[in-house]
Design a protein around this motif. Structure first.
Motif, PDB file in Angstrom:
ATOM      1  N   VAL A  41       0.831  -1.209   0.000  1.00 22.68           N
ATOM      2  CA  VAL A  41       0.000   0.000   0.000  1.00 22.68           C
ATOM      3  C   VAL A  41       0.864   1.256   0.000  1.00 22.68           C
ATOM      4  N   THR A  42       1.800   1.333   0.937  1.00 31.69           N
ATOM      5  CA  THR A  42       2.538   2.574   1.160  1.00 31.69           C
ATOM      6  C   THR A  42       3.607   2.815   0.099  1.00 31.69           C
ATOM      7  N   TYR A  43       4.331   1.771  -0.277  1.00 36.04           N
ATOM      8  CA  TYR A  43       5.377   1.937  -1.291  1.00 36.04           C
ATOM      9  C   TYR A  43       4.862   1.656  -2.699  1.00 36.04           C
ATOM     10  N   HIS A  44       4.328   0.455  -2.916  1.00 31.88           N
ATOM     11  CA  HIS A  44       3.867   0.123  -4.264  1.00 31.88           C
ATOM     12  C   HIS A  44       2.680   0.983  -4.692  1.00 31.88           C
ATOM     13  N   GLY A  45       1.915   1.493  -3.734  1.00 27.89           N
ATOM     14  CA  GLY A  45       0.858   2.432  -4.089  1.00 27.89           C
ATOM     15  C   GLY A  45       1.425   3.666  -4.766  1.00 27.89           C
ATOM     16  N   VAL A  46       2.541   4.168  -4.235  1.00 27.40           N
ATOM     17  CA  VAL A  46       3.213   5.322  -4.839  1.00 27.40           C
ATOM     18  C   VAL A  46       3.830   4.941  -6.184  1.00 27.40           C
ATOM     19  N   VAL A  47       4.455   3.772  -6.242  1.00 28.89           N
ATOM     20  CA  VAL A  47       5.061   3.311  -7.497  1.00 28.89           C
ATOM     21  C   VAL A  47       4.006   3.210  -8.595  1.00 28.89           C
ATOM     22  N   ASN A  48       2.898   2.556  -8.295  1.00 32.27           N
ATOM     23  CA  ASN A  48       1.860   2.371  -9.304  1.00 32.27           C
ATOM     24  C   ASN A  48       1.155   3.679  -9.647  1.00 32.27           C
ATOM     25  N   GLY A  49       0.987   4.542  -8.645  1.00 34.90           N
ATOM     26  CA  GLY A  49       0.410   5.847  -8.924  1.00 34.90           C
ATOM     27  C   GLY A  49       1.308   6.670  -9.834  1.00 34.90           C
ATOM     28  N   THR A  50       2.610   6.618  -9.571  1.00 34.95           N
ATOM     29  CA  THR A  50       3.566   7.335 -10.413  1.00 34.95           C
ATOM     30  C   THR A  50       3.559   6.780 -11.832  1.00 34.95           C
ATOM     31  N   ARG A  51       3.460   5.469 -11.950  1.00 31.04           N
ATOM     32  CA  ARG A  51       3.417   4.848 -13.277  1.00 31.04           C
ATOM     33  C   ARG A  51       2.191   5.327 -14.063  1.00 31.04           C
ATOM     34  N   GLY A  63       3.369  18.212 -16.553  1.00 33.68           N
ATOM     35  CA  GLY A  63       2.676  17.705 -15.376  1.00 33.68           C
ATOM     36  C   GLY A  63       3.600  17.673 -14.172  1.00 33.68           C
ATOM     37  N   HIS A  64       3.008  17.513 -13.008  1.00 34.47           N
ATOM     38  CA  HIS A  64       3.785  17.510 -11.769  1.00 34.47           C
ATOM     39  C   HIS A  64       3.261  16.410 -10.856  1.00 34.47           C
ATOM     40  N   ILE A  65       4.166  15.548 -10.416  1.00 28.37           N
ATOM     41  CA  ILE A  65       3.844  14.480  -9.474  1.00 28.37           C
ATOM     42  C   ILE A  65       4.398  14.868  -8.109  1.00 28.37           C
ATOM     43  N   VAL A  66       3.560  14.790  -7.092  1.00 32.82           N
ATOM     44  CA  VAL A  66       3.982  15.112  -5.727  1.00 32.82           C
ATOM     45  C   VAL A  66       3.868  13.854  -4.871  1.00 32.82           C
ATOM     46  N   GLN A  67       4.989  13.438  -4.302  1.00 36.21           N
ATOM     47  CA  GLN A  67       4.995  12.313  -3.370  1.00 36.21           C
ATOM     48  C   GLN A  67       4.908  12.864  -1.943  1.00 36.21           C
ATOM     49  N   VAL A  68       3.963  12.355  -1.181  1.00 30.63           N
ATOM     50  CA  VAL A  68       3.854  12.773   0.216  1.00 30.63           C
ATOM     51  C   VAL A  68       4.805  11.908   1.039  1.00 30.63           C
ATOM     52  N   GLY A  69       5.875  12.531   1.482  1.00 27.52           N
ATOM     53  CA  GLY A  69       6.897  11.825   2.231  1.00 27.52           C
ATOM     54  C   GLY A  69       6.847  12.159   3.709  1.00 27.52           C
ATOM     55  N   SER A  70       7.967  11.986   4.355  1.00 29.20           N
ATOM     56  CA  SER A  70       8.022  12.135   5.805  1.00 29.20           C
ATOM     57  C   SER A  70       9.474  12.282   6.226  1.00 29.20           C
ATOM     58  N   ALA A  71       9.677  12.860   7.400  1.00 27.49           N
ATOM     59  CA  ALA A  71      11.020  12.826   7.982  1.00 27.49           C
ATOM     60  C   ALA A  71      11.482  11.384   8.140  1.00 27.49           C
ATOM     61  N   LEU A  72      10.520  10.453   8.234  1.00 29.98           N
ATOM     62  CA  LEU A  72      10.845   9.034   8.381  1.00 29.98           C
ATOM     63  C   LEU A  72      11.336   8.420   7.075  1.00 29.98           C
ATOM     64  N   ALA A  73      11.338   9.193   5.988  1.00 30.36           N
ATOM     65  CA  ALA A  73      11.986   8.740   4.762  1.00 30.36           C
ATOM     66  C   ALA A  73      13.501   8.789   4.897  1.00 30.36           C
ATOM     67  N   TYR A  74      13.977   9.517   5.900  1.00 27.59           N
ATOM     68  CA  TYR A  74      15.414   9.631   6.171  1.00 27.59           C
ATOM     69  C   TYR A  74      15.816   8.948   7.474  1.00 27.59           C
ATOM     70  N   ARG A  75      14.889   8.926   8.437  1.00 32.19           N
ATOM     71  CA  ARG A  75      15.225   8.446   9.779  1.00 32.19           C
ATOM     72  C   ARG A  75      14.193   7.428  10.254  1.00 32.19           C
ATOM     73  N   GLY A  76      14.615   6.180  10.425  1.00 27.45           N
ATOM     74  CA  GLY A  76      13.721   5.164  10.954  1.00 27.45           C
ATOM     75  C   GLY A  76      13.555   5.303  12.457  1.00 27.45           C
TER      76      GLY A  76
END
Length: 262
Positions: A41-51, A63-76
């Motif tokens: 859901v969280t990763y492949h959802g973005v992959v498939n949405g981007t595709r 066009g412009h694609i915006v990925q909703v990320g997080s500080a947790l994209a850098y820090r677990g």
């Protein structure tokens, strides 16, 4: 669905990827199929949405694609291994796709908006195996701040937008003192993500299917959530801020030089 939108509303100019689900638990207590579901859901959802978005946008180079990320994209952080892993994957995926678009000199833009802890309903409906109900890691911010950053990002060519000061601080701390941050999170990361309220048994969650009903945009932490971010205006108007700081620095140098000539 994307083709239907274009057929009924016209060309898609902006595409925002924000799919997510999670399991709140130590990694060893998350079942393999649960971990896979969070990733799907969280990763492949973005992959498939981007595709899907690129299939529409690339032929017209716009066009412009915006990925909703997080500080947790850098820090677990603890208790969110599946979610953090997915956000890290989105970060790497987005950088890869961006460079491919640049290589073909495409007019399609792709950005990532890195959010802090938000007061959204996800903590009310997330699957959890913890004895107390989950909460965002303070400081917590209202979702309108995220919405403003996402809209701004869709209108500007900025590769990343850091929404609050805590996002910037978290990313910088991980770069310069990751070991120290490991120890800090090991000590504080569990309690900071749990309220004092006992978790209800058999609480509904959205891991496998949506929880029925309209849950709105806000979570249960409005009494402590910040409505403004000092960092966000600085991020959105970085050019003006740098120009102003440069002018101040130049003025200061001029004053010093003139004083030295007296």
């Amino acid at each position: 669905a994307a083709d239907r939108i274009e057929a009924e509303l016209g060309p898609v100019d902006v595409w925002v990827n924000d799919a997510m689900t999670s399991v709140f638990a130590p990694f060893t207590e998350i079942e393999p199929e649960e971990f896979r579901r969070v990733t799907d859901v969280t990763y492949h959802g973005v992959v498939n949405g981007t595709r899907a978005a690129l299939r529409l946008m690339r032929p017209r180079s716009s066009g412009h694609i915006v990925q909703v990320g997080s500080a947790l994209a850098y820090r677990g952080i603890p208790l969110q291994s599946a979610y953090c892993g997915a956000k890290h994957a989105i970060q790497g995926f987005t950088e890869s796709v961006r460079t491919e678009l640049m290589h073909e000199d495409s007019g399609v833009r792709i950005s990532m908006v890195q959010l802090p802890a938000m007061n959204t309903p996800q903590f009310r409906i997330v699957k959890s195996r913890m004895p107390r109900t989950p909460q965002p890691v303070p400081p917590i911010y209202q979702p309108e701040i995220a919405a403003r950053a996402i809209v701004w990002s869709s209108e500007h060519n900025r590769r990343e937008v850091y929404v609050t000061g805590i996002t910037v601080a978290t990313i910088l701390a991980d770069k310069v003192a990751s070991g120290l941050l490991d120890r800090y999170l090991a000590r504080t990361g569990f309690d900071s993500q749990l309220t004092d309220q006992p978790a209800p048994e058999d609480a509904p969650h959205n891991l496998w299917r949506p929880v029925p009903g309209d849950h709105g945009a806000h979570g249960d932490f409005g009494d402590v959530a910040h409505r403004r971010s000092v960092q966000l205006p600085l991020t959105l108007h970085k050019g003006a801020v740098l120009t102003t700081l440069g002018a101040i620095a130049a003025s200061a140098v001029t004053v010093v030089v003139r004083s030295g000539r007296r």
